[in-house]
Design a protein around this motif. Sequence first.
Motif, PDB file in Angstrom:
ATOM      1  N   PRO A 135      42.055  22.312  34.997  1.00 30.83           N
ATOM      2  CA  PRO A 135      43.150  22.094  35.634  1.00 30.83           C
ATOM      3  C   PRO A 135      42.954  21.970  37.370  1.00 30.83           C
ATOM      4  O   PRO A 135      43.655  21.385  38.183  1.00 30.83           O
ATOM      5  CB  PRO A 135      44.074  23.105  35.451  1.00 30.83           C
ATOM      6  CG  PRO A 135      43.422  24.188  34.849  1.00 30.83           C
ATOM      7  CD  PRO A 135      42.215  23.438  34.176  1.00 30.83           C
ATOM      8  N   ALA A 136      41.822  23.198  37.780  1.00 34.07           N
ATOM      9  CA  ALA A 136      41.688  23.130  39.280  1.00 34.07           C
ATOM     10  C   ALA A 136      41.240  21.897  39.740  1.00 34.07           C
ATOM     11  O   ALA A 136      41.423  21.499  41.048  1.00 34.07           O
ATOM     12  CB  ALA A 136      40.844  24.413  39.506  1.00 34.07           C
ATOM     13  N   VAL A 137      40.203  21.596  38.897  1.00 33.51           N
ATOM     14  CA  VAL A 137      39.523  20.133  39.436  1.00 33.51           C
ATOM     15  C   VAL A 137      40.634  18.993  39.655  1.00 33.51           C
ATOM     16  O   VAL A 137      40.770  18.236  40.494  1.00 33.51           O
ATOM     17  CB  VAL A 137      38.532  19.866  38.327  1.00 33.51           C
ATOM     18  CG1 VAL A 137      38.086  18.370  38.833  1.00 33.51           C
ATOM     19  CG2 VAL A 137      37.434  20.844  38.318  1.00 33.51           C
ATOM     20  N   VAL A 138      41.618  18.955  38.567  1.00 28.44           N
ATOM     21  CA  VAL A 138      42.569  17.793  38.688  1.00 28.44           C
ATOM     22  C   VAL A 138      43.532  18.025  39.527  1.00 28.44           C
ATOM     23  O   VAL A 138      43.832  17.097  40.590  1.00 28.44           O
ATOM     24  CB  VAL A 138      43.342  17.666  37.180  1.00 28.44           C
ATOM     25  CG1 VAL A 138      44.433  16.981  37.437  1.00 28.44           C
ATOM     26  CG2 VAL A 138      42.533  17.433  36.235  1.00 28.44           C
ATOM     27  N   ASP A 190      53.221  31.452  36.672  1.00 32.22           N
ATOM     28  CA  ASP A 190      52.404  32.193  37.904  1.00 32.22           C
ATOM     29  C   ASP A 190      51.053  31.578  37.888  1.00 32.22           C
ATOM     30  O   ASP A 190      50.691  31.565  39.438  1.00 32.22           O
ATOM     31  CB  ASP A 190      52.419  33.615  37.514  1.00 32.22           C
ATOM     32  CG  ASP A 190      53.800  34.149  37.483  1.00 32.22           C
ATOM     33  OD1 ASP A 190      54.733  33.857  38.401  1.00 32.22           O
ATOM     34  OD2 ASP A 190      54.020  35.404  36.886  1.00 32.22           O
ATOM     35  N   ARG A 191      50.502  31.414  36.846  1.00 34.06           N
ATOM     36  CA  ARG A 191      48.995  31.093  37.225  1.00 34.06           C
ATOM     37  C   ARG A 191      48.890  29.425  37.897  1.00 34.06           C
ATOM     38  O   ARG A 191      48.287  29.109  38.743  1.00 34.06           O
ATOM     39  CB  ARG A 191      48.315  30.846  36.020  1.00 34.06           C
ATOM     40  CG  ARG A 191      46.643  30.541  35.910  1.00 34.06           C
ATOM     41  CD  ARG A 191      45.991  30.563  34.674  1.00 34.06           C
ATOM     42  NE  ARG A 191      44.716  30.083  34.740  1.00 34.06           N
ATOM     43  CZ  ARG A 191      44.244  29.271  33.736  1.00 34.06           C
ATOM     44  NH1 ARG A 191      44.840  29.083  32.678  1.00 34.06           N
ATOM     45  NH2 ARG A 191      42.888  28.887  33.882  1.00 34.06           N
ATOM     46  N   LEU A 192      49.787  28.737  37.428  1.00 28.70           N
ATOM     47  CA  LEU A 192      50.006  27.260  38.089  1.00 28.70           C
ATOM     48  C   LEU A 192      50.096  27.325  39.560  1.00 28.70           C
ATOM     49  O   LEU A 192      49.612  26.580  40.301  1.00 28.70           O
ATOM     50  CB  LEU A 192      51.171  26.552  37.234  1.00 28.70           C
ATOM     51  CG  LEU A 192      51.170  25.208  37.615  1.00 28.70           C
ATOM     52  CD1 LEU A 192      49.968  24.311  37.881  1.00 28.70           C
ATOM     53  CD2 LEU A 192      51.973  24.376  36.744  1.00 28.70           C
ATOM     54  N   ASP A 193      51.273  28.148  39.895  1.00 28.02           N
ATOM     55  CA  ASP A 193      51.492  28.546  41.279  1.00 28.02           C
ATOM     56  C   ASP A 193      50.300  28.756  42.225  1.00 28.02           C
ATOM     57  O   ASP A 193      50.300  28.603  43.226  1.00 28.02           O
ATOM     58  CB  ASP A 193      52.660  29.388  41.473  1.00 28.02           C
ATOM     59  CG  ASP A 193      54.178  28.781  41.071  1.00 28.02           C
ATOM     60  OD1 ASP A 193      54.140  27.456  41.010  1.00 28.02           O
ATOM     61  OD2 ASP A 193      55.186  29.392  41.303  1.00 28.02           O
ATOM     62  N   ALA A 221      48.359  27.160  45.139  1.00 24.82           N
ATOM     63  CA  ALA A 221      48.265  27.699  46.616  1.00 24.82           C
ATOM     64  C   ALA A 221      46.640  27.698  46.660  1.00 24.82           C
ATOM     65  O   ALA A 221      45.908  27.385  47.937  1.00 24.82           O
ATOM     66  CB  ALA A 221      48.641  29.325  46.304  1.00 24.82           C
ATOM     67  N   GLU A 222      45.807  28.043  45.810  1.00 29.61           N
ATOM     68  CA  GLU A 222      44.053  27.964  46.079  1.00 29.61           C
ATOM     69  C   GLU A 222      43.783  26.376  46.349  1.00 29.61           C
ATOM     70  O   GLU A 222      42.508  26.377  46.894  1.00 29.61           O
ATOM     71  CB  GLU A 222      43.618  28.510  44.754  1.00 29.61           C
ATOM     72  CG  GLU A 222      43.602  30.024  44.685  1.00 29.61           C
ATOM     73  CD  GLU A 222      43.466  30.385  43.029  1.00 29.61           C
ATOM     74  OE1 GLU A 222      42.653  29.519  42.503  1.00 29.61           O
ATOM     75  OE2 GLU A 222      43.489  31.429  42.702  1.00 29.61           O
ATOM     76  N   THR A 223      44.381  25.357  45.967  1.00 26.25           N
ATOM     77  CA  THR A 223      44.098  24.311  45.863  1.00 26.25           C
ATOM     78  C   THR A 223      44.404  24.004  47.452  1.00 26.25           C
ATOM     79  O   THR A 223      43.805  22.579  48.139  1.00 26.25           O
ATOM     80  CB  THR A 223      44.706  23.256  45.191  1.00 26.25           C
ATOM     81  OG1 THR A 223      44.395  23.633  43.767  1.00 26.25           O
ATOM     82  CG2 THR A 223      44.242  21.886  45.149  1.00 26.25           C
ATOM     83  N   GLY A 224      45.486  24.455  48.104  1.00 24.76           N
ATOM     84  CA  GLY A 224      45.809  24.289  49.436  1.00 24.76           C
ATOM     85  C   GLY A 224      47.164  23.694  49.682  1.00 24.76           C
ATOM     86  O   GLY A 224      47.566  23.338  50.964  1.00 24.76           O
TER      87      GLY A 224
END
Length: 268
Positions: A117-120, A182-185, A189-192
């Motif tokens: 999910p982080a890559v997407v 919570d993890r999705l939020d 945030a980590e993605t910018g």
Amino acid sequence: MVSSAQAREKYDQLVDRYEEIFFYVGDTGRRLIEFAAPPPGSRVLDVGAGRGAVTRAALALGCSVTAIDASPKMIERLVEDHPEVTGVAMDAAHLDFTAGSFDLATAGFVVQILDEPAVVLAEVHRVLAPGGTVALSLETQSVGRLGWFQELTLEFFAPATSEPVSPPPADTEASPGPMTHDRLDALLAETGFLDIERAPVEMPVPIADPPALWDWLMPRGLAEIQETLPADRRAEFRTRFLQGAQTMHDDGGITLDFAATLHRARRP
């Protein structure tokens, strides 16, 4: 999480029954677009578009929609229904669009089935124009009053083990497991992304009686799993299922408490 190949195979098979089986996607797609609130003429990228629940809602607001999905059959049927849509079979982890191509990117019930999910989300961030919006829906996983059904399926289908199974750890950024709001939020945030907001959606489904619950679950995976049992165990499973459902029916009625969260954020 599943790979792109697994998702493609699964949803190719469900193309004719997708919104019948996943009954909540249509209403939640409309709510997701209302939550995102794109102005008419917005360039929308619908990631994991399926049969077009989110796409339809965006078109109704006068948006220009590009729909992608890992399933070629889903995209083929979507474009047949809505020729004005640009539909492309594509891996969400490798978006074949230039940076800043869209004003809004949506993904209805997609992030929880991604293997990365982080890559997407990073790809979505890249293809959004500065000030663009990402809007996501996430199914909330909760056993609720169907705890008896979970216990029954574990009894009949879980592999036998001599060791007790420890409960999973509480969700943290370091622990794997189902995607949570919570993890999705945190990933956003980590993605910018900035200005992260979310809203709950409740989708209760009343079921008339135990046989109706059995019939409702059959096309939603129950038929496949029960076929793995020998005939005598299959009959026993159905009897025990109806007994458990009857207890639930007598104790306040049978209602399936589906829920979701809508997530919205802005690309700086």
